[in-house]
Motif scaffolding. Structure first.
Motif, PDB file in Angstrom:
ATOM      1  N   GLN A   1      31.345  97.119  -4.931  1.00  0.00           N
ATOM      2  CA  GLN A   1      30.745  96.405  -6.063  1.00  0.00           C
ATOM      3  C   GLN A   1      31.820  95.831  -6.969  1.00  0.00           C
ATOM      4  O   GLN A   1      31.717  94.704  -7.452  1.00  0.00           O
ATOM      5  CB  GLN A   1      29.854  97.358  -6.868  1.00  0.00           C
ATOM      6  N   GLU A   2      32.881  96.629  -7.182  1.00  0.00           N
ATOM      7  CA  GLU A   2      33.952  96.188  -8.075  1.00  0.00           C
ATOM      8  C   GLU A   2      34.687  94.986  -7.500  1.00  0.00           C
ATOM      9  O   GLU A   2      35.133  94.106  -8.239  1.00  0.00           O
ATOM     10  CB  GLU A   2      34.955  97.329  -8.334  1.00  0.00           C
ATOM     11  N   GLU A   3      34.810  94.957  -6.186  1.00  0.00           N
ATOM     12  CA  GLU A   3      35.495  93.814  -5.582  1.00  0.00           C
ATOM     13  C   GLU A   3      34.651  92.542  -5.735  1.00  0.00           C
ATOM     14  O   GLU A   3      35.192  91.461  -5.974  1.00  0.00           O
ATOM     15  CB  GLU A   3      35.832  94.106  -4.115  1.00  0.00           C
ATOM     16  N   PHE A   4      33.342  92.683  -5.612  1.00  0.00           N
ATOM     17  CA  PHE A   4      32.480  91.514  -5.864  1.00  0.00           C
ATOM     18  C   PHE A   4      32.571  91.087  -7.337  1.00  0.00           C
ATOM     19  O   PHE A   4      32.617  89.892  -7.634  1.00  0.00           O
ATOM     20  CB  PHE A   4      31.028  91.801  -5.473  1.00  0.00           C
ATOM     21  N   GLU A   5      32.614  92.081  -8.246  1.00  0.00           N
ATOM     22  CA  GLU A   5      32.761  91.733  -9.667  1.00  0.00           C
ATOM     23  C   GLU A   5      34.080  91.006  -9.914  1.00  0.00           C
ATOM     24  O   GLU A   5      34.139  90.026 -10.668  1.00  0.00           O
ATOM     25  CB  GLU A   5      32.705  93.001 -10.540  1.00  0.00           C
ATOM     26  N   PHE A   6      35.122  91.477  -9.242  1.00  0.00           N
ATOM     27  CA  PHE A   6      36.442  90.852  -9.329  1.00  0.00           C
ATOM     28  C   PHE A   6      36.350  89.386  -8.881  1.00  0.00           C
ATOM     29  O   PHE A   6      36.904  88.482  -9.518  1.00  0.00           O
ATOM     30  CB  PHE A   6      37.409  91.636  -8.426  1.00  0.00           C
ATOM     31  N   ILE A   7      35.614  89.155  -7.785  1.00  0.00           N
ATOM     32  CA  ILE A   7      35.462  87.789  -7.254  1.00  0.00           C
ATOM     33  C   ILE A   7      34.752  86.904  -8.290  1.00  0.00           C
ATOM     34  O   ILE A   7      35.212  85.796  -8.595  1.00  0.00           O
ATOM     35  CB  ILE A   7      34.686  87.807  -5.921  1.00  0.00           C
ATOM     36  N   PHE A   8      33.667  87.419  -8.859  1.00  0.00           N
ATOM     37  CA  PHE A   8      32.949  86.609  -9.858  1.00  0.00           C
ATOM     38  C   PHE A   8      33.823  86.350 -11.087  1.00  0.00           C
ATOM     39  O   PHE A   8      33.814  85.242 -11.631  1.00  0.00           O
ATOM     40  CB  PHE A   8      31.617  87.259 -10.235  1.00  0.00           C
ATOM     41  N   ASP A   9      34.603  87.359 -11.515  1.00  0.00           N
ATOM     42  CA  ASP A   9      35.534  87.140 -12.642  1.00  0.00           C
ATOM     43  C   ASP A   9      36.480  85.989 -12.330  1.00  0.00           C
ATOM     44  O   ASP A   9      36.727  85.119 -13.157  1.00  0.00           O
ATOM     45  CB  ASP A   9      36.382  88.396 -12.897  1.00  0.00           C
ATOM     46  N   LYS A  10      37.016  86.012 -11.123  1.00  0.00           N
ATOM     47  CA  LYS A  10      37.993  84.987 -10.731  1.00  0.00           C
ATOM     48  C   LYS A  10      37.353  83.597 -10.653  1.00  0.00           C
ATOM     49  O   LYS A  10      37.976  82.610 -11.014  1.00  0.00           O
ATOM     50  CB  LYS A  10      38.626  85.347  -9.375  1.00  0.00           C
ATOM     51  N   ILE A  11      36.105  83.554 -10.159  1.00  0.00           N
ATOM     52  CA  ILE A  11      35.457  82.235 -10.056  1.00  0.00           C
ATOM     53  C   ILE A  11      35.230  81.669 -11.446  1.00  0.00           C
ATOM     54  O   ILE A  11      35.518  80.502 -11.714  1.00  0.00           O
ATOM     55  CB  ILE A  11      34.072  82.282  -9.352  1.00  0.00           C
ATOM     56  N   VAL A  12      34.676  82.512 -12.333  1.00  0.00           N
ATOM     57  CA  VAL A  12      34.342  82.026 -13.669  1.00  0.00           C
ATOM     58  C   VAL A  12      35.612  81.587 -14.392  1.00  0.00           C
ATOM     59  O   VAL A  12      35.656  80.521 -15.015  1.00  0.00           O
ATOM     60  CB  VAL A  12      33.583  83.119 -14.468  1.00  0.00           C
ATOM     61  N   SER A  13      36.692  82.392 -14.276  1.00  0.00           N
ATOM     62  CA  SER A  13      37.904  82.026 -15.013  1.00  0.00           C
ATOM     63  C   SER A  13      38.579  80.803 -14.385  1.00  0.00           C
ATOM     64  O   SER A  13      39.215  80.021 -15.084  1.00  0.00           O
ATOM     65  CB  SER A  13      38.872  83.214 -15.126  1.00  0.00           C
ATOM     66  N   ALA A  14      38.410  80.604 -13.082  1.00  0.00           N
ATOM     67  CA  ALA A  14      38.976  79.395 -12.453  1.00  0.00           C
ATOM     68  C   ALA A  14      38.307  78.151 -13.019  1.00  0.00           C
ATOM     69  O   ALA A  14      38.964  77.137 -13.253  1.00  0.00           O
ATOM     70  CB  ALA A  14      38.813  79.456 -10.945  1.00  0.00           C
ATOM     71  N   VAL A  15      37.007  78.248 -13.269  1.00  0.00           N
ATOM     72  CA  VAL A  15      36.296  77.102 -13.844  1.00  0.00           C
ATOM     73  C   VAL A  15      36.801  76.837 -15.268  1.00  0.00           C
ATOM     74  O   VAL A  15      37.026  75.696 -15.651  1.00  0.00           O
ATOM     75  CB  VAL A  15      34.767  77.345 -13.835  1.00  0.00           C
ATOM     76  N   ASP A  16      37.034  77.922 -16.036  1.00  0.00           N
ATOM     77  CA  ASP A  16      37.521  77.757 -17.413  1.00  0.00           C
ATOM     78  C   ASP A  16      38.918  77.152 -17.442  1.00  0.00           C
ATOM     79  O   ASP A  16      39.209  76.295 -18.277  1.00  0.00           O
ATOM     80  CB  ASP A  16      37.529  79.118 -18.133  1.00  0.00           C
ATOM     81  N   THR A  17      39.802  77.643 -16.561  1.00  0.00           N
ATOM     82  CA  THR A  17      41.211  77.229 -16.642  1.00  0.00           C
ATOM     83  C   THR A  17      41.549  76.092 -15.684  1.00  0.00           C
ATOM     84  O   THR A  17      42.610  75.484 -15.803  1.00  0.00           O
ATOM     85  CB  THR A  17      42.133  78.418 -16.284  1.00  0.00           C
TER      86      THR A  17
END
Lengths: 406, 303
Positions: free
Chosen positions: A362-378
């Motif tokens: 679950q944490e690895e999926f959360e990590f993936i979503f964190d990375k996707i969202v922050s990639a869109v921001d930055t």
């Protein structure tokens, strides 16, 4: 027939039985063996009418399967991992014969180090052979896909072999509810194979699989295979339509899960997609507009469907359960190629996970979503992530100590 | 969703138990999923099997690391550092242990705080079937604990076991023994906490040189670290009054676990004897008795 608890392997055997296959050359390998054990048992009991031959290797097995297919009968065989690679030379050869052989690959990581758990380097090594590829998430899908595979392969617009893929252990040895169709309905969906181009008749001799010298001849045959494979996209959709009419189960080249209004998309294949869908549900509960695109048909590559499904998305994370050493995820590259000329294409992130059956937590999926969202921001996309957890690293450290590494 | 994890030894029937439970739940109208995990398929080695039961679609696959219920089919696994049957059990979870001891004794012996249920299913199996084959019996216990109906359970036992037992009489004995166990257990209200998972950190793994990162074992002599003595259901015991010191047992032991003492009498290395009982079969003087192992023997586990 109704519903039964079946493993992926059991579902595959049922698919073969219901397709009323004529000939099965076999060679065992974990985690595929249960398929041929089940078929062998049915043939010896008399509940299935087919010729079953045990071979001396996968190389001979694929050769026998292709050759039998070229005589105009319906043929099945199955292998996994090292066995697939051992028969690899003949996979290209048999595809070039343009025969409608259907095989099952039960995915398992490749040596070295030798292992048993699943990943997709075995099946993806086949991507350029000419075999069509259908990848399954559930045991039901394994059974259904075998029936669909014969109809697809035997269509004169296609006439290429098909490989149906399932994950070792996660599907092959996992039992779940599977609807077993009755043979009458299957017959009305999948009629007897009537070969027009490759058969064995004493009064009509032919030489098959001949040599050509000269690139202009060779290119013709390869291009024809490619065109046939491209045709398969439309034929497949017809097959899906007929399948739904007969059996009331709907399949496409891709599966869209909570995708319609999604902004952030996971791209996955095979049984781990179930874990991805659960992660999407959890992300939605947290307010992230997540969705998942599962690739079911990988050859032919369904470019138009993927482009359409990912239109207007903010970012896409491809989770490759494979690694092209020195490059990264194989499907990431393919999706990248597919989307490159699109206007307003989404950001594309690459994650490698589930190699050798490693869990994706679950944490690895959360990590993936964190990375996707922050990639869109930055608007910064980092290189491929190799998913791994601290606890897994601790176990690895312990293993290295036992092996005298440190 | 209920998540059950079975712990047994290769050959005891943990995989089939998980399947009987899966089928029983399926016949009782639930969605079910079952899945075994075993490494190199060695008789006696620890194996695990899993069953998920739910009214909803099951959106999980693979191993169950946080079970609601653990079924320990071999008490010796409780002290096995590789099996670790209690790991990840949810708060409020239930542990069934196959043991002649009471739940209270078992809790004290293994320092368990959670709800323990015990039944000596090995004895029931020996008495009613004649062999320590526990698949139907362990499934019975699990089915009863989770509240599967008797008809569904009986249907599942017959369906699953008839595929692997061709002897009708043996099948009937298995079914009777399983139903006996089913009725010896009371259903339990299962109220496990949602999840006790500790957050896992995702890390970036560093490059390491091939001396470290190639799949080679540089350590020598680590085979003795893995002792196999606690795989036994029965222990061979010599009666030196009857023993003729013929050495047949020494020659026949497949694992080289029988040595000879100063007086020329054979004795077993119980740290490693797996309890295959070939010595008992082969002894011409019938001087070797089989004695049932009862408890976890922590001294005979791994070093």
């Amino acid at each position: 027939m109704g519903k039964e608890m079946l493993t992926g392997n059991g579902a595959a055997a049922w698919g073969v039985r219901l397709a009323e296959v004529d000939y099965i050359p076999a060679y065992p390998i974990t985690p595929q063996t249960e398929i041929i054990e089940t078929i062998a048992k049915w043939i010896s009991e008399g509940s299935m009418d087919a010729s079953f031959v045990t071979m001396d290797s996968e190389h001979s097995m694929v050769t026998a399967a292709g050759a039998a297919s070229a005589t105009g009968v319906r043929v099945f065989t199955t292998t996994s991992s090292q066995g697939l690679l051992y028969g690899f030379e003949m996979l290209y050869t048999v595809a070039g014969w343009r025969v409608p052989l259907v095989m099952v690959n039960v995915s398992r990581g490749l040596s070295s180090p030798i292992t048993l758990g699943p990943d997709h380097n075995d099946i993806l090594a086949l991507r350029d052979t000419g075999f069509l590829q259908i990848h399954c998430e559930t045991c039901q899908e394994v059974l259904d896909s075998i029936l669909m595979a014969y109809k697809l392969a035997e269509d004169e617009r296609v006439l290429l072999p098909v490989m149906v893929n399932m994950d070792g252990f996660y599907l092959s040895f996992t039992r779940e509810n599977v609807e077993i169709p009755d043979v009458g309905t299957v017959r009305s969906f999948l009629s007897e194979y009537q070969p027009e181009h490759a058969f064995f008749k004493a009064g009509q001799p032919m030489a098959q699989g001949v040599a050509v010298l000269g690139g202009e001849f060779y290119s013709y045959f390869k291009y024809q295979m490619h065109l046939a494979s491209q045709n398969a996209l439309d034929v497949y959709k017809e097959v899906c339509g007929e399948f739904e009419k007969k059996f009331d189960r709907k399949y496409g080249t891709i599966e869209e899960y909570m995708l319609e209004d999604a902004e952030y998309v996971l791209v996955m294949t095979n049984s781990f997609s179930t874990l991805g869908k659960a992660a999407v549900k959890r992300a939605r509960e947290k307010g992230i507009k997540a969705g998942l695109l599962r690739l079911r048909v990988l050859r032919p590559f369904p470019d138009p469907d993927i482009k359409n499904a990912l239109k207007g998305k903010k970012a896409v994370a491809v989770i490759d359960q494979n690694i092209s050493v020195g490059k990264g995820g194989i499907i990431y590259s393919e999706i990248g190629g597919c989307l490159f000329n699109e206007k307003n294409r989404p950001l594309l992130l690459s994650f490698i996970g589930g190699l050798g059956g490693k869990n994706i937590s679950q944490e690895e999926f959360e990590f993936i979503f964190d990375k996707i969202v922050s990639a869109v921001d930055t608007e910064i996309v980092e290189p491929p992530y190799l998913l791994y957890t601290e606890n897994e690293w601790k176990d690895m450290t312990k293993l290295k100590e036992t092996a005298g590494k440190e | 969703m209920l998540r059950l994890r079975f712990h047994g030894r290769g050959g005891q029937g943990a995989k089939v138990a998980s399947r009987v439970l899966g089928t029983a739940a399926f016949l009782d109208g639930y969605n079910a999923q079952d899945f075994p995990l075993y490494g190199a398929e060695k008789r006696g080695a620890p194996i695990t099997a899993f069953t998920r039961i739910s009214r909803e679609n099951i959106m999980e696959r693979g191993v169950i690391s946080e079970p609601d219920i653990v079924i320990v089919m071999d008490e010796t696994l409780l002290s096995d550092p590789q099996a670790m049957p209690l790991s990840g059990l949810k708060k409020g979870g239930i542990i069934f242990v196959n043991t002649p001891n009471s739940p209270l004794e078992t809790k004290e012996r293994y320092n368990i705080a959670d709800h323990v249920i015990t039944l000596d299913i090995t004895k029931i199996s020996l008495d009613m079937i004649g062999n320590p084959v526990l698949s139907g019996l362990a499934a019975a216990v699990a089915s009863r604990i989770v509240g599967i109906g008797e008809d569904a359970f009986r249907g599942a036992v017959e369906k699953e076991l008839s595929g692997i037992i061709s002897d009708r009489e043996l099948l009937v004995k298995n079914t009777e023994a399983a139903l006996y166990c089913y009725n010896a257990i009371m259903p339990v209200q299962i109220k496990t906490a949602e999840s006790i998972r500790e957050g896992e950190n995702v890390i970036t793994i560093p490059f390491e040189i091939a001396l470290v990162s190639s799949p080679a074992i540089n350590a020598t002599g680590n085979t003795p670290l893995r002792r196999t003595g606690n795989w036994r259901v029965f222990r061979p015991v010599w009666d030196y009054e009857v023993c003729t010191r013929c050495m047949t047992c020494v020659a026949r032991c497949p694992d080289g676990c029988i040595h000879v003492n100063e007086d020329g009498y054979p004795y077993a290395d119980y740290d490693n004897c797996k309890g295959c009982l070939i010595c008992v079969e082969e002894c011409p003087a019938k001087a070797i008795n089989k004695v049932r192992e009862m408890h976890s023997r922590s001294g005979e586990g791994d070093r």
